[in-house]
Write a protein that holds these residues in place. Structure first.
Motif, short mmCIF file in Angstrom:
data_model
loop_
_atom_site.label_atom_id
_atom_site.label_comp_id
_atom_site.label_asym_id
_atom_site.label_seq_id
_atom_site.Cartn_x
_atom_site.Cartn_y
_atom_site.Cartn_z
N PHE A 289 79.23 4.11 16.90
CA PHE A 289 80.04 5.30 16.72
C PHE A 289 79.44 6.17 15.61
CE2 PHE A 289 83.61 3.34 19.00
CZ PHE A 289 83.34 2.00 18.82
N PRO B 61 87.46 -4.60 14.98
CA PRO B 61 87.21 -3.70 13.86
C PRO B 61 85.78 -3.17 13.86
CG PRO B 61 88.37 -5.66 13.14
CD PRO B 61 87.96 -5.89 14.56
N GLN B 62 85.65 -1.92 13.53
CA GLN B 62 84.35 -1.32 13.42
C GLN B 62 83.81 -1.53 12.00
OE1 GLN B 62 84.66 2.76 14.72
NE2 GLN B 62 85.81 2.15 16.53
N PHE C 165 79.10 9.14 8.93
CA PHE C 165 79.13 7.68 8.98
C PHE C 165 78.75 7.20 10.37
CE2 PHE C 165 80.83 6.50 4.93
CZ PHE C 165 81.68 7.54 4.55
N PHE D 80 81.32 -0.12 9.18
CA PHE D 80 80.74 1.16 8.82
C PHE D 80 79.53 1.00 7.91
CE2 PHE D 80 83.66 4.58 10.15
CZ PHE D 80 84.68 3.82 10.68
N GLY D 81 78.58 1.91 8.06
CA GLY D 81 77.52 2.06 7.09
C GLY D 81 78.04 2.82 5.87
N ASP D 82 77.18 3.00 4.88
CA ASP D 82 77.61 3.67 3.65
C ASP D 82 77.52 5.19 3.75
OD1 ASP D 82 76.40 1.07 1.41
OD2 ASP D 82 78.36 1.38 2.35
N TYR E 199 80.73 9.19 13.03
CA TYR E 199 81.88 9.90 12.49
C TYR E 199 81.41 10.92 11.46
CZ TYR E 199 85.01 6.20 14.26
OH TYR E 199 85.71 5.31 15.05
#
Lengths: 114, 116
Positions: free
Chosen positions: B33, B104-105, B91, B107-109, B35
């Motif tokens: 994904f 749950p996804q 993101f 996330f990268g920073d 975002y």
């Protein structure tokens, strides 16, 4: 049109007390809800989730409550600790929806005061 | 275990330039994904891939934005030409996939993008 709303941009709570973060949604098709926690300069990290077939889910100090009739959920943190200071995002998804991505609220900045 | 890796962490460029953001998902995750986070709109889903195939790009703001996933371990988000209103934190997230939105996804920073 915001489908997931977190109406409190910030919340200040004393260490050791209960923190209650609220989230409202408008899309009745949402059937799975998640809370994410985000520190500055980092990505959101998953905290806890709840399916619409339940009204409560607990994990250690964190409990999420879901009131489907009111389209409202809340995250309770007890007792609150300094490391809980972060931005908390409420997110929702729907079965059979067009995207498998999440719809996020704008977040609540929780500040735990010593 | 390595999480989702995004590069660069920060990007500052002039209006009109091409910008490419990169993402390496967690190994074994089938869903990816992109975002965008802004003060005004919060976190918005731009595009979602499953097994390297774009499934839903309805969140992509306009034709200046494009995303690719040439293989299971790499994705790019490109903006060409870039505009100041594209300034945001972008993101990338990945999840095991399979059950729609139920896992749950991760996330990268993020990449903080500033278009001057």
């Amino acid at each position: 049109d915001q489908q997931v709303k977190q109406n409190s941009p910030s919340l200040s709570v004393q260490e050791g007390r209960i923190s209650i973060l609220n989230c409202d949604y408008t899309n009745s098709m949402f059937d799975y809800f998640l809370w994410y926690k985000k520190y500055p300069a980092e990505g959101p990290t998953f905290l806890i989730s709840i399916s619409s077939i339940k009204d409560k889910n607990e994990d250690g100090r964190f409990t999420v409550f879901l009131n489907k009739s009111a389209k409202h959920l809340s995250l309770h943190i007890v007792p609150s600790q300094p490391g809980d200071s972060a931005v908390y995002f409420c997110a929702a998804s729907q079965e059979g929806g067009g995207a498998d991505g999440l719809t996020f609220g704008k977040g609540t900045h929780l500040i735990i005061q010593p | 275990d390595a999480g989702v890796i995004q590069s660069p962490r920060h990007e500052v460029t002039e209006m009109g330039q091409e910008v490419t953001l990169r993402c390496k998902p967690i190994s074994g995750h089938n869903s990816l994904f992109w975002y965008r986070q802004t003060m005004m709109r919060g976190l918005e889903l731009l595009i979602y891939f499953n097994n390297n195939v774009p499934i839903d790009d309805s969140g992509m703001p306009e034709d200046r934005f494009s995303a690719k996933m040439p293989n299971a371990s790499f994705s790019t988000l490109k903006i060409q030409p870039s505009e100041p209103r594209d300034s945001a934190v972008y993101f990338c997230a990945s999840s095991p996939g399979g059950t729609r939105g139920r896992e749950p996804q991760h996330f990268g920073d993020g990449t903080r993008l500033s278009i001057l």
